[in-house]
Motif scaffolding. Structure first.
Motif, PDB file in Angstrom:
ATOM      1  N   ILE A  92       0.809  -1.231   0.000  1.00 45.58           N
ATOM      2  CA  ILE A  92       0.000   0.000   0.000  1.00 45.58           C
ATOM      3  C   ILE A  92       0.841   1.281   0.000  1.00 45.58           C
ATOM      4  O   ILE A  92       0.287   2.376   0.001  1.00 45.58           O
ATOM      5  CB  ILE A  92      -0.972   0.032   1.201  1.00 45.58           C
ATOM      6  N   ALA A  93       2.145   1.149  -0.018  1.00 41.31           N
ATOM      7  CA  ALA A  93       3.015   2.334   0.060  1.00 41.31           C
ATOM      8  C   ALA A  93       2.838   3.236  -1.151  1.00 41.31           C
ATOM      9  O   ALA A  93       2.752   2.757  -2.288  1.00 41.31           O
ATOM     10  CB  ALA A  93       4.467   1.905   0.179  1.00 41.31           C
ATOM     11  N   THR A  94       2.784   4.520  -0.898  1.00 37.78           N
ATOM     12  CA  THR A  94       2.695   5.506  -1.978  1.00 37.78           C
ATOM     13  C   THR A  94       4.018   6.234  -2.183  1.00 37.78           C
ATOM     14  O   THR A  94       4.171   6.978  -3.138  1.00 37.78           O
ATOM     15  CB  THR A  94       1.588   6.537  -1.672  1.00 37.78           C
ATOM     16  N   CYS A  95       4.972   5.990  -1.296  1.00 37.20           N
ATOM     17  CA  CYS A  95       6.281   6.648  -1.366  1.00 37.20           C
ATOM     18  C   CYS A  95       7.207   5.847  -2.281  1.00 37.20           C
ATOM     19  O   CYS A  95       7.588   4.718  -1.962  1.00 37.20           O
ATOM     20  CB  CYS A  95       6.870   6.767   0.033  1.00 37.20           C
ATOM     21  N   SER A  96       7.584   6.427  -3.412  1.00 40.57           N
ATOM     22  CA  SER A  96       8.451   5.706  -4.344  1.00 40.57           C
ATOM     23  C   SER A  96       9.844   5.504  -3.761  1.00 40.57           C
ATOM     24  O   SER A  96      10.525   4.539  -4.091  1.00 40.57           O
ATOM     25  CB  SER A  96       8.526   6.437  -5.683  1.00 40.57           C
ATOM     26  N   TRP A  97      10.276   6.420  -2.870  1.00 41.29           N
ATOM     27  CA  TRP A  97      11.596   6.267  -2.262  1.00 41.29           C
ATOM     28  C   TRP A  97      11.698   4.931  -1.550  1.00 41.29           C
ATOM     29  O   TRP A  97      12.687   4.215  -1.684  1.00 41.29           O
ATOM     30  CB  TRP A  97      11.871   7.409  -1.281  1.00 41.29           C
ATOM     31  N   MET A  98      10.690   4.589  -0.770  1.00 37.77           N
ATOM     32  CA  MET A  98      10.705   3.333  -0.013  1.00 37.77           C
ATOM     33  C   MET A  98      10.794   2.131  -0.943  1.00 37.77           C
ATOM     34  O   MET A  98      11.458   1.160  -0.637  1.00 37.77           O
ATOM     35  CB  MET A  98       9.443   3.186   0.850  1.00 37.77           C
ATOM     36  N   GLN A  99      10.118   2.197  -2.074  1.00 41.05           N
ATOM     37  CA  GLN A  99      10.109   1.065  -2.994  1.00 41.05           C
ATOM     38  C   GLN A  99      11.416   0.956  -3.775  1.00 41.05           C
ATOM     39  O   GLN A  99      11.880  -0.150  -4.051  1.00 41.05           O
ATOM     40  CB  GLN A  99       8.936   1.195  -3.956  1.00 41.05           C
ATOM     41  N   ASP A 100      12.027   2.086  -4.109  1.00 40.90           N
ATOM     42  CA  ASP A 100      13.181   2.096  -5.008  1.00 40.90           C
ATOM     43  C   ASP A 100      14.542   2.065  -4.327  1.00 40.90           C
ATOM     44  O   ASP A 100      15.538   1.756  -4.968  1.00 40.90           O
ATOM     45  CB  ASP A 100      13.122   3.332  -5.914  1.00 40.90           C
ATOM     46  N   VAL A 101      14.618   2.389  -3.055  1.00 40.19           N
ATOM     47  CA  VAL A 101      15.902   2.488  -2.377  1.00 40.19           C
ATOM     48  C   VAL A 101      16.549   1.098  -2.222  1.00 40.19           C
ATOM     49  O   VAL A 101      15.850   0.083  -2.069  1.00 40.19           O
ATOM     50  CB  VAL A 101      15.740   3.178  -0.996  1.00 40.19           C
ATOM     51  N   GLN A 102      17.883   1.073  -2.280  1.00 36.58           N
ATOM     52  CA  GLN A 102      18.625  -0.173  -2.035  1.00 36.58           C
ATOM     53  C   GLN A 102      18.510  -0.524  -0.558  1.00 36.58           C
ATOM     54  O   GLN A 102      18.827   0.306   0.294  1.00 36.58           O
ATOM     55  CB  GLN A 102      20.102   0.022  -2.405  1.00 36.58           C
ATOM     56  N   LYS A 103      18.076  -1.723  -0.261  1.00 38.45           N
ATOM     57  CA  LYS A 103      17.826  -2.131   1.124  1.00 38.45           C
ATOM     58  C   LYS A 103      18.852  -3.159   1.592  1.00 38.45           C
ATOM     59  O   LYS A 103      19.283  -4.001   0.821  1.00 38.45           O
ATOM     60  CB  LYS A 103      16.424  -2.720   1.249  1.00 38.45           C
ATOM     61  N   THR A 104      19.215  -3.053   2.885  1.00 34.65           N
ATOM     62  CA  THR A 104      20.061  -4.067   3.512  1.00 34.65           C
ATOM     63  C   THR A 104      19.338  -4.594   4.743  1.00 34.65           C
ATOM     64  O   THR A 104      18.489  -3.911   5.318  1.00 34.65           O
ATOM     65  CB  THR A 104      21.428  -3.495   3.950  1.00 34.65           C
ATOM     66  N   ASN A 105      19.693  -5.792   5.136  1.00 33.65           N
ATOM     67  CA  ASN A 105      19.131  -6.418   6.338  1.00 33.65           C
ATOM     68  C   ASN A 105      17.609  -6.333   6.378  1.00 33.65           C
ATOM     69  O   ASN A 105      17.025  -6.078   7.423  1.00 33.65           O
ATOM     70  CB  ASN A 105      19.710  -5.792   7.617  1.00 33.65           C
ATOM     71  N   SER A 106      16.968  -6.527   5.245  1.00 32.67           N
ATOM     72  CA  SER A 106      15.508  -6.419   5.227  1.00 32.67           C
ATOM     73  C   SER A 106      14.874  -7.655   5.852  1.00 32.67           C
ATOM     74  O   SER A 106      15.380  -8.770   5.747  1.00 32.67           O
ATOM     75  CB  SER A 106      14.993  -6.185   3.806  1.00 32.67           C
ATOM     76  N   LYS A 107      13.766  -7.405   6.518  1.00 37.79           N
ATOM     77  CA  LYS A 107      13.044  -8.489   7.182  1.00 37.79           C
ATOM     78  C   LYS A 107      11.556  -8.169   7.143  1.00 37.79           C
ATOM     79  O   LYS A 107      11.136  -7.085   7.551  1.00 37.79           O
ATOM     80  CB  LYS A 107      13.509  -8.634   8.621  1.00 37.79           C
ATOM     81  N   ALA A 108      10.774  -9.122   6.643  1.00 34.86           N
ATOM     82  CA  ALA A 108       9.327  -8.964   6.616  1.00 34.86           C
ATOM     83  C   ALA A 108       8.747  -9.427   7.950  1.00 34.86           C
ATOM     84  O   ALA A 108       9.077 -10.515   8.442  1.00 34.86           O
ATOM     85  CB  ALA A 108       8.726  -9.759   5.472  1.00 34.86           C
ATOM     86  N   ILE A 109       7.908  -8.584   8.533  1.00 33.18           N
ATOM     87  CA  ILE A 109       7.168  -8.933   9.747  1.00 33.18           C
ATOM     88  C   ILE A 109       5.738  -8.484   9.493  1.00 33.18           C
ATOM     89  O   ILE A 109       5.482  -7.283   9.329  1.00 33.18           O
ATOM     90  CB  ILE A 109       7.744  -8.250  11.000  1.00 33.18           C
ATOM     91  N   GLY A 110       4.823  -9.414   9.438  1.00 34.19           N
ATOM     92  CA  GLY A 110       3.450  -9.088   9.079  1.00 34.19           C
ATOM     93  C   GLY A 110       3.431  -8.520   7.677  1.00 34.19           C
ATOM     94  O   GLY A 110       4.049  -9.068   6.761  1.00 34.19           O
ATOM     95  N   GLN A 111       2.748  -7.401   7.496  1.00 33.39           N
ATOM     96  CA  GLN A 111       2.660  -6.754   6.180  1.00 33.39           C
ATOM     97  C   GLN A 111       3.785  -5.751   5.931  1.00 33.39           C
ATOM     98  O   GLN A 111       3.893  -5.214   4.828  1.00 33.39           O
ATOM     99  CB  GLN A 111       1.306  -6.035   6.045  1.00 33.39           C
ATOM    100  N   HIS A 112       4.628  -5.512   6.936  1.00 31.18           N
ATOM    101  CA  HIS A 112       5.686  -4.510   6.818  1.00 31.18           C
ATOM    102  C   HIS A 112       7.024  -5.139   6.440  1.00 31.18           C
ATOM    103  O   HIS A 112       7.316  -6.280   6.800  1.00 31.18           O
ATOM    104  CB  HIS A 112       5.866  -3.750   8.141  1.00 31.18           C
ATOM    105  N   LEU A 113       7.834  -4.350   5.762  1.00 29.92           N
ATOM    106  CA  LEU A 113       9.217  -4.707   5.484  1.00 29.92           C
ATOM    107  C   LEU A 113      10.090  -3.738   6.276  1.00 29.92           C
ATOM    108  O   LEU A 113       9.975  -2.514   6.101  1.00 29.92           O
ATOM    109  CB  LEU A 113       9.519  -4.601   3.993  1.00 29.92           C
ATOM    110  N   PHE A 114      10.957  -4.262   7.116  1.00 28.86           N
ATOM    111  CA  PHE A 114      11.875  -3.470   7.939  1.00 28.86           C
ATOM    112  C   PHE A 114      13.253  -3.581   7.312  1.00 28.86           C
ATOM    113  O   PHE A 114      13.671  -4.676   6.894  1.00 28.86           O
ATOM    114  CB  PHE A 114      11.882  -3.989   9.381  1.00 28.86           C
ATOM    115  N   PHE A 115      13.973  -2.461   7.234  1.00 25.13           N
ATOM    116  CA  PHE A 115      15.254  -2.483   6.540  1.00 25.13           C
ATOM    117  C   PHE A 115      16.127  -1.306   6.906  1.00 25.13           C
ATOM    118  O   PHE A 115      15.700  -0.354   7.575  1.00 25.13           O
ATOM    119  CB  PHE A 115      15.013  -2.480   5.019  1.00 25.13           C
ATOM    120  N   ASN A 116      17.368  -1.360   6.437  1.00 19.16           N
ATOM    121  CA  ASN A 116      18.316  -0.253   6.469  1.00 19.16           C
ATOM    122  C   ASN A 116      18.687   0.051   5.025  1.00 19.16           C
ATOM    123  O   ASN A 116      18.339  -0.706   4.114  1.00 19.16           O
ATOM    124  CB  ASN A 116      19.563  -0.588   7.288  1.00 19.16           C
ATOM    125  N   THR A 117      19.387   1.150   4.796  1.00 20.08           N
ATOM    126  CA  THR A 117      19.816   1.506   3.456  1.00 20.08           C
ATOM    127  C   THR A 117      21.332   1.438   3.391  1.00 20.08           C
ATOM    128  O   THR A 117      22.016   1.405   4.420  1.00 20.08           O
ATOM    129  CB  THR A 117      19.343   2.919   3.079  1.00 20.08           C
TER     130      THR A 117
END
Length: 185
Positions: free
Chosen positions: A159-184
């Motif tokens: 449901i994210a509308t922020c393109s930055w969140m979708q396009d940024v290079q992610k590290t240490n990402s982890k899905a918990i429920g419907q959310h994705l938690f990460f660093n850049t």
């Protein structure tokens, strides 16, 4: 009998004076030697009634007020309603991780109110009454339970509308429920 009571009173006073001198001396040494910031805070600043919790991570301390805890619980409620309990802890952990990160403000209030940081602040959904579960999640995060691998960001990819969140290079990402938690990077 009167002499015995006087002797006991004298010994009690001497012991009390030594204890006070010892405590004062230890507080002075802790302050000057910077042996332990936490102990120093507890001994020197005991009158600071605003602090209700202390978050300690890698010798970095965050002193939290009741207002901080309430604000965090509101964010947890608004950002993770419908998410599993672990997801609620994760949202609270992201807030604490940001306070500790040099790239973010250094208080709970400033992190939460930072422009564009949390969608619930932008759209006014922060004006909620958190549930007990939200407070429990905040306290679990304060105790050091961080299921995010020290993430600084999270979003719901569906449901994210922020393109930055979708396009940024992610590290240490982890899905918990419907959310994705990460660093850049």
């Amino acid at each position: 009998m009167k002499i015995l009571r006087s002797f006991i009173l004298l010994i009690t006073l001497l012991f009390s004076a030594n204890t006070i001198t010892y405590a004062t001396s230890n507080a002075y040494n802790l302050k000057n030697n910077n042996i332990s910031k936490k102990l120093n805070f507890e001994l020197i600043n005991m009158t600071d009634n605003d602090v209700v919790e202390v978050f300690n991570h890698n010798d970095n301390l965050i002193y939290l007020t009741e207002e901080d805890v309430n604000l965090m619980a509101k964010i947890v409620y608004a950002e993770s309603k419908g998410e599993p309990y672990e997801g609620k802890i994760a949202v609270a952990s992201v807030i604490l991780n940001r306070v500790l990160s040099p790239g973010f403000p250094n208080t709970i209030n400033e992190v939460i109110l930072q422009p564009n940081a949390f969608s619930c602040v932008i759209n006014g959904e922060i004006n909620v009454t958190p549930t007990e579960e939200c407070y429990n999640a905040v306290y679990d995060a304060i105790k050091g339970n961080d299921p995010t691998n020290e993430a600084l960001f999270f979003y719901n990819p569906s449901i994210a509308t922020c393109s930055w969140m979708q396009d940024v290079q992610k590290t240490n990402s982890k899905a918990i429920g419907q959310h994705l938690f990460f660093n850049t990077y």
